[in-house]
Structures are given as structure tokens and as C-alpha cells.
Enzyme design. Structure first.
Site, PDB file in Angstrom:
ATOM      1  N   GLN A 231      -1.670   2.210   0.529  1.00  0.00           N
ATOM      2  CA  GLN A 231      -2.549   3.022   1.369  1.00  0.00           C
ATOM      3  C   GLN A 231      -3.851   3.359   0.641  1.00  0.00           C
ATOM      4  O   GLN A 231      -3.862   3.574  -0.571  1.00  0.00           O
ATOM      5  CB  GLN A 231      -1.834   4.311   1.778  1.00  0.00           C
ATOM      6  CG  GLN A 231      -0.623   4.082   2.659  1.00  0.00           C
ATOM      7  CD  GLN A 231      -0.987   3.607   4.051  1.00  0.00           C
ATOM      8  OE1 GLN A 231      -2.092   3.821   4.532  1.00  0.00           O
ATOM      9  NE2 GLN A 231      -0.050   2.952   4.709  1.00  0.00           N
ATOM     10  N   GLU A 287       8.502  -8.386   5.288  1.00  0.00           N
ATOM     11  CA  GLU A 287       7.084  -8.481   4.933  1.00  0.00           C
ATOM     12  C   GLU A 287       6.723  -9.953   4.746  1.00  0.00           C
ATOM     13  O   GLU A 287       7.454 -10.705   4.102  1.00  0.00           O
ATOM     14  CB  GLU A 287       6.827  -7.691   3.638  1.00  0.00           C
ATOM     15  CG  GLU A 287       5.485  -7.913   2.986  1.00  0.00           C
ATOM     16  CD  GLU A 287       4.313  -7.550   3.875  1.00  0.00           C
ATOM     17  OE1 GLU A 287       3.383  -8.377   3.988  1.00  0.00           O
ATOM     18  OE2 GLU A 287       4.325  -6.452   4.465  1.00  0.00           O
ATOM     19  N   CYS A 366      -2.725   2.214  12.646  1.00  0.00           N
ATOM     20  CA  CYS A 366      -4.052   2.475  12.076  1.00  0.00           C
ATOM     21  C   CYS A 366      -5.169   2.189  13.080  1.00  0.00           C
ATOM     22  O   CYS A 366      -6.342   2.200  12.708  1.00  0.00           O
ATOM     23  CB  CYS A 366      -4.263   1.682  10.795  1.00  0.00           C
ATOM     24  SG  CYS A 366      -4.039  -0.096  10.948  1.00  0.00           S
TER      25      CYS A 366
END
Length: 409
Positions: A231, A287, A366
Site C-alpha cells: 500500500q 495472486e 481503490c
């Protein structure tokens, strides 16, 4: 409507109506919408049109503020503002008003794209108000021009702007002063700093400084290899994991269910849930970036029922959906945490989630428009929006983070 087909170069007097997604503001002139940057609702400005492709709208930037908003402040960064360095498009607005504007954008997106009538307050990260929203970025990307000048791009261009300081960056990055150095035969410099004091930078493809960053968040340690995702805001990992844990606690978390952490990165959310619910949680982190998956494997090695898989999320879910369709059985106690890129999860992944039929989906977003677009089919597919929180993790920009909790009806 005016017969004028191209307004480029015209200096228009405009009254600014409202904020729009993307950090721009809406005005109207002669029957057309004019998107204006670096202004505020209620202001009267003169603005020169710099882009007009015909149709119902054009784009402009202010040349003079005739009537200023009471929420306008002196920009903290001298080299930013109209025609200046990008990345601080809300720097002329008080922090409190920035958050209200971000709440406006999220409210409109939820209403227009998901049919949700809700206003979500945008919360500040700890310490931001005291620091005036400065010194929070742990990741910075700089560019280098042919003369060796280092700096951010000028907004809407690939021209490097010479800047004296990087006021949004954490102190460890500012102390390196890359922007005050000259680099030959280099195109890009990426700098990252960790909460534990390490710094690494990549000059084009050459990694310098600390080989691996050590981060502390949610009571655990995370190791991030060069170029790995973390982040941007120094408090973001704690803020987001705290929100996710709160929502899981409210809905109930079955630690033996077939729980998933999608777009799992280096294992942040899985690690945080283990810290809260115990090291014996069952979870699969998915991922697509190989290096991040290797980091996640290392970061989650003490959790015996956790796996880190390197796969595109859509491909991974496709296999799960195939197994469900074959057996006719879903894990109706499962929790799925999803933290997709700015473009959102998308229709295929959302359809797969609905087919898997978990008890609880926590969506970390986001981008408010991408979130709202994905929420609509989830609500139609049998889920109720139980909670949503929004956070100002990119002060002085238009970006806003949100966390939504969806529980199966």
C-alpha cells in the site's frame, strides 16, 4: 447549442457546479459540459479550453479565479497546480473539503451504477490532519528527461517537471533527493520505503538499496521483494486490515471454511486474519504476480492451513466453479476477500463469485466507479450490502479507497 465546433483556445467564464470522477469539476457553457481541473464547486472562474473533440463536452483549466470558494487554500506544492506537476490535483482544497468531494463521487457512483442511495463519509488516516496530508507516500515514481532532469511528469504530458521537493513522500524518500540529482541514460526511477526504515530504489531495471523491505502491519511482519506491491500510504495497511477484520467479525468468520484471499499480493489480508482469528485459519491466497506469491509463501509460512497460489484470479475461480458445477456443492460458510486492481473485478469474476456462493464477500476497492459497477450484479445475485467504509489514503489527489461488506441473503 452553439454552432462553434471547436473551442480550443477560448477563455470562458464559468460557474463550477460539482465534482466529477477523476478529480475534475463540471461547468456548463452554451449547452455543453466543460470539465475543469483545479477549481471548486461554487467558484466563478475563467478557464481556457485545451481539448475539444466535438460532441457534448470539452476540457479546460483555469486562468483566473473570479470568485473563490472558502475551501480554497494555497497549494502546498509550488510546482503543482494548473499546468504543473501531476499527482496533487486536490492540493488547492482544504483536507476536510477534499474528503467531502470524494464522498460526493462515491455517492454518485453508488446511486448511478448500483442503485444504492447511500452517503459514506470518507475517513482520514491517523495523523494526516496533523501533518496537513503531507509526508505519507511510501512509493514514488520519478521520470528522467534527455537532459538528465529528474521529477514527476507535468499533468497530461510526458514532460518532466523540475521540482525542489517531494512533499507527499515520507521523509526517508525525501532525504534521498533524487529530484535534485542528474541522471544520464536513465528513463525512470522508482523509490520505496518501509515502515521499518528500509529504502530501495530501482533505476530503470537496476535495484539499489535494501534488497527486501520489511513491513509491520496488523501485528505481523511482511517481507516484500524489489518491485513488490504494498500500500502507498504509510498507514494504509493497518487502516484497511482493521476495516476488513471488523466486517468479518460482524458477519462471522468460519476459519475452517474454504476461505479465499483474491488478488492477495504478499499476503497482507490473510496474515491479518490469522492474527485476529488464529494461526489455524484455512485460507488460499491467489495472486498472479510470481514474485508477490513467493513473498506471500514466505510471509504466511507459519500458517499450516494457508496456501499461496500464483494464478490469474479468473483462471483460479474458473477451476473452482467447474468443481462446484460438477459436485453441485458450495461452501456456504466461506468468506472471500477481494482486493482487485483499479479496473475492478469485472463481470466474469463477479459471476464466478456468485456461483461459488460464499457466505460473505469483503470487497476492497481503490476506484468508486469500479466498485459500484461490480456491486450491482452482486446485489442482484443474492447479496446484501451490510456495510461500507471509505478512507482518504491519497490526500491531495482525487483517489479514495472503500471497503464493502456483502452477506448472502
Amino acid at each position: 447549442m452553439s454552432k462553434t465546433t471547436n473551442w480550443v483556445g477560448q477563455n470562458l467564464e464559468l460557474t463550477i457546479e460539482k465534482v466529477a470522477h477523476g478529480g475534475i469539476f463540471v461547468a456548463r457553457h452554451d449547452g455543453r459540459v466543460v470539465f475543469v481541473s483545479h477549481v471548486l464547486p461554487g467558484e466563478v472562474v475563467k478557464a481556457v479550453v485545451y481539448e475539444d473533440r466535438g460532441g457534448s463536452f470539452c476540457r479546460a483549466e483555469p486562468t483566473e479565479i473570479l470568485q473563490a470558494s472558502p475551501d480554497r487554500v494555497k497549494h502546498f506544492w509550488k510546482q503543482a497546480g494548473p499546468g504543473g506537476a501531476g499527482g496533487a490535483e486536490f492540493g488547492h482544497i482544504s483536507l476536510k473539503r477534499q474528503r467531502e468531494l470524494k464522498a460526493d463521487v462515491l455517492q454518485e457512483a453508488l446511486s448511478r451504477m448500483a442503485g444504492i442511495d447511500m452517503r459514506v463519509p470518507v475517513e482520514a488516516a491517523p495523523g494526516d490532519d496533523e501533518a496537513n496530508g503531507l509526508g505519507y507516500r511510501t512509493r514514488v515514481q520519478l521520470h528522467v528527461d534527455e537532459a538528465g532532469t529528474v521529477g514527476p511528469y507535468r499533468e497530461r504530458s510526458h514532460e518532466v517537471v523540475k521540482v525542489r521537493d517531494l512533499p507527499l513522500a515520507v521523509e526517508e524518500i525525501r532525504e534521498l533527493e533524487f529530484q535534485n540529482k542528474n541522471f544520464q541514460d536513465v528513463k525512470k526511477i522508482e523509490v520505496a520505503a518501509s515502515s521499518s526504515g528500509q529504502v530501495q530504489w530501482r533505476i530503470d531495471k537496476k535495484l539499489k538499496g535494501d534488497e527486501r523491505l520489511i513491513e509491520r502491519a496488523a501485528g505481523r511482519t511482511f517481507r516484500i521483494s524489489g518491485g513488490g506491491f504494498w500500500q502507498v500510504h504509510k498507514k494504509a495497511a493497518d487502516v484497511l486490515t482493521s476495516a476488513v477484520i471488523e466486517m468479518l467479525s460482524a458477519a462471522g468468520f468460519a476459519k475452517d471454511a474454504d476461505n479465499l484471499d483474491l488478488y492477495g499480493g504478499v499476503g497482507l489480508f490473510t496474515g491479518a486474519l490469522a492474527g485476529k482469528f488464529g494461526k489455524d485459519i484455512r485460507m488460499t491466497s491467489v495472486e498472479s504476480f510470481k514474485q508477490a506469491t513467493e513473498d506471500a509463501t514466505l510471509n504466511l509460512a507459519d500458517l499450516p492451513k494457508v496456501k499461496a497460489i500464483c494464478s490469474a484470479v479468473e483462471r483460479f475461480l474458473n477451476e473452482r466453479v467447474g468443481a462446484v458445477k460438477k459436485s453441485g456443492v458450495t461452501d456456504d460458510q466461506a468468506t472471500i476477500v477481494i482486493d482487485p486492481p483499479r479496473s475492478g473485478a469485472g463481470a466474469k469474476v463477479v459471476d464466478q463469485l456468485i456461483t461459488l456462493n460464499p457466505k460473505h464477500i469483503v470487497y476492497v476497492a481503490c476506484d468508486p466507479v469500479a466498485l459500484a459497477r461490480d456491486l450491482k450484479p452482486l446485489l442482484a445475485g443474492g447479496y446484501a450490502l451490510k456495510d461500507i467504509r471509505a478512507f482518504d489514503l491519497f490526500p491531495h489527489t482525487h483517489h479514495v479507497e472503500a471497503v464493502a461488506s456483502l452477506v448472502r441473503k
